[in-house]
Design an enzyme around this catalytic site. Structure first.
Site, short mmCIF file in Angstrom:
data_model
loop_
_atom_site.label_atom_id
_atom_site.label_comp_id
_atom_site.label_asym_id
_atom_site.label_seq_id
_atom_site.Cartn_x
_atom_site.Cartn_y
_atom_site.Cartn_z
N LYS A 47 0.82 -1.18 0.00
CA LYS A 47 0.00 0.00 0.00
C LYS A 47 0.87 1.25 0.00
CE LYS A 47 -2.75 -2.50 3.37
NZ LYS A 47 -3.09 -2.52 4.80
N GLU A 103 7.47 2.38 -6.69
CA GLU A 103 7.65 1.91 -5.31
C GLU A 103 7.85 3.08 -4.36
OE1 GLU A 103 7.27 0.08 -2.95
OE2 GLU A 103 8.44 -1.77 -2.95
N ASP A 104 7.54 2.85 -3.11
CA ASP A 104 7.75 3.90 -2.11
C ASP A 104 9.21 3.98 -1.68
OD1 ASP A 104 7.63 1.42 -0.84
OD2 ASP A 104 6.25 2.05 0.73
N ASP A 107 14.85 -0.66 -0.04
CA ASP A 107 15.60 -0.85 1.20
C ASP A 107 16.59 -2.00 1.01
OD1 ASP A 107 16.28 -0.62 3.90
OD2 ASP A 107 14.55 -1.73 4.61
N LYS A 135 17.23 3.70 0.28
CA LYS A 135 18.02 3.57 1.51
C LYS A 135 19.18 2.62 1.20
CE LYS A 135 15.17 2.96 5.27
NZ LYS A 135 14.59 2.07 6.32
N PHE A 156 14.24 4.10 10.04
CA PHE A 156 12.92 3.67 9.61
C PHE A 156 12.05 4.92 9.46
CE2 PHE A 156 8.76 1.76 9.57
CZ PHE A 156 8.98 0.65 8.77
N VAL A 157 11.63 5.17 8.23
CA VAL A 157 10.91 6.41 7.92
C VAL A 157 9.42 6.12 7.71
CG1 VAL A 157 12.96 7.46 6.89
CG2 VAL A 157 11.35 6.25 5.43
N ASP A 163 4.37 3.34 6.12
CA ASP A 163 3.76 3.08 7.42
C ASP A 163 4.72 2.54 8.45
OD1 ASP A 163 4.00 0.48 6.04
OD2 ASP A 163 2.90 -0.29 7.77
N ARG A 169 0.73 6.66 7.42
CA ARG A 169 0.75 6.82 5.96
C ARG A 169 0.21 8.19 5.55
NH1 ARG A 169 1.55 1.59 3.79
NH2 ARG A 169 0.61 -0.10 4.99
P1 IMP Z 1 12.93 -4.16 0.69
O1 IMP Z 1 12.33 -5.41 0.14
O2 IMP Z 1 13.75 -4.42 1.94
O3 IMP Z 1 13.68 -3.32 -0.31
O4 IMP Z 1 11.74 -3.32 1.30
C1 IMP Z 1 10.85 -2.69 0.53
C2 IMP Z 1 9.55 -2.50 1.28
O5 IMP Z 1 9.74 -2.47 2.72
C3 IMP Z 1 8.97 -1.17 0.92
O6 IMP Z 1 8.06 -1.30 -0.13
C4 IMP Z 1 8.32 -0.72 2.20
O7 IMP Z 1 6.97 -1.13 2.20
C5 IMP Z 1 9.05 -1.41 3.31
N1 IMP Z 1 10.04 -0.52 3.97
C6 IMP Z 1 11.40 -0.56 3.89
N2 IMP Z 1 11.97 0.41 4.59
C7 IMP Z 1 10.96 1.11 5.16
C8 IMP Z 1 10.92 2.28 6.02
O8 IMP Z 1 11.92 2.90 6.42
N3 IMP Z 1 9.67 2.70 6.37
C9 IMP Z 1 8.53 2.08 5.97
N4 IMP Z 1 8.52 1.01 5.16
C10 IMP Z 1 9.73 0.52 4.77
MG MG Z 2 5.24 -1.43 3.36
#
Ligand code: IMP
Ligand code: MG
Length: 184
Positions: A47, A103-104, A107, A135, A156-157, A163, A169
């Site tokens: 979301k 994507e938001d 990470d 990040k 963690f943002v 969220d 959100r």
């Molecule tokens: P990844 O698979 O570790 O790259 O994470 C991606 C997903 O994790 C994103 O689409 C977010 O939903 C969530 N996420 C990663 N870091 C954060 C953060 O700092 N705040 C909130 N959601 C995060």
């Molecule tokens: Mg998420």
């Protein structure tokens, strides 16, 4: 706390609403130019990316379609579980489309590298990534990003769609919460 002001839980602002707006406008203009003559489909990841998508698509001046996917790699906390699962798939096939994943935040890279692999197998014309936040300090898998809004530190943002435990959100900017909130 139920029904109380969200603002009180925020420790600091990382990216202001104004800066987000200016960046999204710039990204929309670039995407509009780059996809001229193409068949653009924005694939948004639920979301967290919905706020970014809603603003970004209105800065795109060429014809565009949108579709949604929901995946999970996170539980309710702040650490990745390392497992990506499709919760909701796209409504339509990707053949003939130039797919731009919206994507938001990027990470660890688990979510996006999994998504790119899955969507590539569906034979789109092309596939690229637009992420509001990056990040890089936490990357576990390498992911090539084509459009990136802001690089953020290893915190963690929340806000602008992102969220913590499904809340925050609705903050119009990107911020970091007070330490005691994450401990709860
Ligand atoms: P990844 O698979 O570790 O790259 O994470 C991606 C997903 O994790 C994103 O689409 C977010 O939903 C969530 N996420 C990663 N870091 C954060 C953060 O700092 N705040 C909130 N959601 C995060
Ligand atoms: Mg998420």
């Amino acid at each position: 706390m139920r029904g109380e002001a969200v603002e009180g839980d925020v420790r600091k602002t990382l990216v202001t609403a104004q800066d987000i707006q200016a960046k999204v406008k710039e990204m929309g203009a670039r995407i509009s130019a780059d996809y001229k003559g193409k068949n653009l489909l924005l694939v948004s990841v639920l979301k967290g990316a919905i706020v970014f998508l809603a603003d970004l698509m209105r800065e795109i001046t060429i014809h565009v379609e949108v579709d949604f996917m929901a995946v999970s790699s996170y539980g309710r906390g702040t650490q990745t579980s390392g497992v990506v699962k499709i919760i909701k798939d796209l409504d339509a096939p990707l053949e003939g489309y130039d797919v731009l994943i919206v994507e938001d935040i990027l990470d660890s890279g688990m979510t996006l590298s999994y998504l790119v692999n899955v969507l590539k197998q569906r034979n789109p014309n092309s596939i690229k990534i637009a992420t509001l936040l990056d990040k890089p300090s936490r990357r576990m898998l390498e992911v090539r990003v084509d459009y990136c809004g802001f690089v953020v530190p290893a915190e963690f943002v929340v806000g602008y769609g992102l969220d913590y435990c499904e809340k925050y959100r609705n903050l119009p900017y990107i911020g970091v919460l007070k330490a005691e909130i994450y401990k709860k």
